[in-house]
Motif scaffolding. Structure first.
Motif, mmCIF file in Angstrom:
data_model
loop_
_atom_site.group_PDB
_atom_site.id
_atom_site.type_symbol
_atom_site.label_atom_id
_atom_site.label_comp_id
_atom_site.label_asym_id
_atom_site.label_seq_id
_atom_site.Cartn_x
_atom_site.Cartn_y
_atom_site.Cartn_z
ATOM 1 N N GLN A 32 20.172 78.018 35.426
ATOM 2 C CA GLN A 32 21.520 78.199 35.982
ATOM 3 C C GLN A 32 21.563 79.451 36.859
ATOM 4 O O GLN A 32 22.184 79.455 37.926
ATOM 5 N N ALA B 157 24.094 81.088 46.370
ATOM 6 C CA ALA B 157 24.609 82.279 47.063
ATOM 7 C C ALA B 157 23.844 82.537 48.353
ATOM 8 O O ALA B 157 24.421 82.936 49.366
ATOM 9 N N THR C 261 19.882 78.600 40.110
ATOM 10 C CA THR C 261 20.763 77.733 40.891
ATOM 11 C C THR C 261 21.873 78.547 41.552
ATOM 12 O O THR C 261 22.172 78.361 42.735
ATOM 13 N N THR C 262 22.450 79.465 40.809
ATOM 14 C CA THR C 262 23.506 80.318 41.362
ATOM 15 C C THR C 262 22.963 81.199 42.476
ATOM 16 O O THR C 262 23.617 81.374 43.514
#
Length: 147
Positions: free
Chosen positions: A52, A60, A55-56
């Motif tokens: 996660q 961004a 992925t973030t």
């Protein structure tokens, strides 16, 4: 008789030690069996959190803010400006001489492209070069007709 008693005590002690070791091993196995699902869940949670986070981070990087996009465009324009100016000035290399003849009453050929006092120095220079490039054929024709 004392020897038999001592042997019995030793055998009982050995049996008790073995029983204690077996009980200890059993307790250890139970504890490991109970800890295994917790360990597996903890590792799965760690992997999920890592995925996660990645992925973030990727999201961004792939979704820059409008300010970043504007900054990148400005940098690209500034990097391209020397080549643009060089291309615009290239026709001026063919000019052999400049004679100034004051002719009044003609007005501006293209008032929208004539240099205006607005903007910075670069804008004024580019505007002046553009205006000269557009005025040149008209002034040349006037000069030829004047002799």
């Amino acid at each position: 008789m004392a020897e038999k008693k001592a042997t019995r005590v030793r055998v009982e002690a050995k049996a008790e030690r073995e029983a204690a070791a077996d009980r200890s091993a059993g307790i250890r196995e139970i504890a490991e069996a109970q800890a295994a699902p917790v360990t597996i869940r903890a590792e799965a949670t760690k992997k999920r959190a890592t995925a996660q986070g990645q992925t973030t981070l990727i999201a961004a990087e792939n979704a820059p803010s409008p300010e970043i996009i504007e900054l990148k465009l400005l940098i690209a324009r500034l990097e391209a400006l020397p080549a643009i100016i060089a291309t615009m000035v290239k026709p001026a290399e063919k000019i052999e001489s400049i004679r100034i003849n004051q002719i009044t009453g003609l007005g501006t050929v293209l008032p929208a492209l004539s240099p205006a006092p607005r903007g910075g120095l670069v804008y004024q220079a580019v505007g002046a070069i553009g205006a000269m490039a557009l005025h040149h054929p008209v002034l040349k024709a006037i000069g030829e007709s004047a002799g």
